[in-house]
Design a protein around this motif. Structure first.
Motif, mmCIF file in Angstrom:
data_model
loop_
_atom_site.group_PDB
_atom_site.id
_atom_site.type_symbol
_atom_site.label_atom_id
_atom_site.label_comp_id
_atom_site.label_asym_id
_atom_site.label_seq_id
_atom_site.Cartn_x
_atom_site.Cartn_y
_atom_site.Cartn_z
ATOM 1 N N UNK A 61 -29.529 -22.288 25.915
ATOM 2 C CA UNK A 61 -30.568 -22.918 25.095
ATOM 3 C C UNK A 61 -30.137 -23.112 23.648
ATOM 4 N N UNK A 62 -29.190 -22.326 23.172
ATOM 5 C CA UNK A 62 -28.714 -22.479 21.802
ATOM 6 C C UNK A 62 -27.632 -23.550 21.675
ATOM 7 N N UNK A 63 -27.355 -24.262 22.761
ATOM 8 C CA UNK A 63 -26.350 -25.313 22.734
ATOM 9 C C UNK A 63 -24.934 -24.849 22.989
ATOM 10 N N UNK A 74 -34.047 -11.034 37.561
ATOM 11 C CA UNK A 74 -34.485 -10.059 36.552
ATOM 12 C C UNK A 74 -35.023 -8.801 37.224
ATOM 13 N N UNK A 75 -34.673 -7.621 36.700
ATOM 14 C CA UNK A 75 -33.520 -7.396 35.825
ATOM 15 C C UNK A 75 -32.208 -7.395 36.624
ATOM 16 N N UNK A 76 -31.069 -7.575 36.011
ATOM 17 C CA UNK A 76 -30.818 -7.701 34.579
ATOM 18 C C UNK A 76 -30.934 -9.117 34.038
ATOM 19 N N UNK A 126 -28.650 -13.917 24.764
ATOM 20 C CA UNK A 126 -29.891 -14.485 24.240
ATOM 21 C C UNK A 126 -31.060 -13.724 24.861
ATOM 22 N N UNK A 127 -31.872 -13.038 24.072
ATOM 23 C CA UNK A 127 -33.019 -12.291 24.627
ATOM 24 C C UNK A 127 -33.984 -13.229 25.360
ATOM 25 N N UNK A 128 -34.391 -12.815 26.535
ATOM 26 C CA UNK A 128 -35.303 -13.613 27.335
ATOM 27 C C UNK A 128 -34.647 -14.679 28.182
ATOM 28 N N UNK A 129 -33.382 -14.950 27.938
ATOM 29 C CA UNK A 129 -32.672 -15.976 28.711
ATOM 30 C C UNK A 129 -31.521 -15.393 29.514
ATOM 31 N N UNK A 130 -30.751 -14.519 28.902
ATOM 32 C CA UNK A 130 -29.633 -13.876 29.579
ATOM 33 C C UNK A 130 -29.854 -12.376 29.632
ATOM 34 N N UNK A 131 -28.939 -11.694 30.285
ATOM 35 C CA UNK A 131 -28.999 -10.232 30.335
ATOM 36 C C UNK A 131 -28.671 -9.650 28.961
ATOM 37 N N UNK A 132 -28.896 -8.357 28.828
ATOM 38 C CA UNK A 132 -28.652 -7.694 27.544
ATOM 39 C C UNK A 132 -27.168 -7.522 27.258
#
Length: 278
Positions: A61-63, A74-76, A126-132
């Protein structure tokens, strides 16, 4: 004959040295070296995971575009995998002749690895999009061994930044675990679908029971109506029989008057004086 064998062996060594030089030329180019790491990553992924479990050159999402994105539930969550190949600093480290050169090569090597760790941590987590956490793939077991042997501080730094450094061998082990997780998630999903279908089936059975009860009541009413119709039919039949018996009795009486009953005797006409007396 021995000289001929030696010449053949020398020719094979020449061909092999040319191939090694060609490989060195490929690895000396950073872009080609990156493609080499991506191809090796793709080969490992394709040999262990199904095509639906990962996505190559995935755009976040950040390009930012990551080399691979593992599609875990989820999770992870989705795990980003980026291939890095710090070959130049590693070669400088191995080719160091004295302590000062070794120290400088070690600092350069550490700085390169930290730069890759920071890039992965900032771009691909990315929080909410990928794992930690994310994976940094090193397509060289020797570099991976060098890190864990002599650069433990770099490994600890990667843990703090939640970037796991993996080699081809350790990546295979992780991907086998990922495959087991995907299989378990698929089984749980199928179990949920089966449970939902069983619930719907029970509702259908309950509705069918109600409809069977209604049908049984209708059959009961029909049976009562049939019994009442049978009763009315018996009454009609009984009355018809009685009417036939009455009709049969009148005919018998008429027949009997014609045959068995004697006509009455005619009395003599009384005289005039008798009539007055009477």
């Amino acid at each position: 004959e021995r000289l001929a064998v030696i010449d053949a062996a020398q020719k094979n060594l020449t061909d092999l040295s040319q191939q090694v030089v060609g490989l060195q030329d490929i690895l000396s180019n950073k872009q080609a070296r990156g493609a080499f790491g991506e191809i090796q990553l793709n080969d490992i992924l394709s040999s262990i995971l199904p095509p639906s479990a990962f996505q190559l050159e995935a755009t976040l999402s950040n390009g930012k575009r990551v080399d691979c994105l593992l599609g875990l539930p989820n999770p992870p969550g989705h795990i980003a995998v980026d291939a890095k190949f710090p070959l130049e600093s590693y070669r400088a480290l191995n080719n160091s002749k004295d302590e000062s050169t070794l120290a400088q090569a070690s600092r350069t090597f550490s700085a390169d690895i930290k730069k890759h760790i920071e890039a992965i941590a900032t771009k691909y987590i990315i929080p909410g999009e990928t794992a930690e956490s994310a994976l940094m793939f090193l397509p060289s077991e020797s570099i991976f061994t060098e890190l864990h042997t002599n650069f433990q501080s770099i490994i600890e730094h990667s843990w703090r930044r939640k970037v796991m450094i993996v080699s081809p061998t350790s990546l295979m082990a992780i991907l086998n675990t990922v495959r087991a997780v995907l299989k378990d998630a698929n089984m749980r999903e199928q179990a949920g679908l089966i449970q939902a279908e069983v619930t719907n089936l029970l509702k259908d059975i309950e509705r069918m029971d109600k409809r069977i009860d209604n049908l049984a009541r209708h059959f009961g009413n029909v049976q009562d109506d049939i019994k009442e119709i049978q009763t009315s039919s018996k009454k009609v039949t009984t009355r018809g029989n009685r009417m036939e018996e009455i009709q049969f009795g009148e005919e018998a009486a008429s027949n009997l008057s014609k045959t068995d009953i004697t006509p009455p005797q005619l009395l003599p006409i009384p005289a005039e004086k008798d009539k007055i007396k009477l």
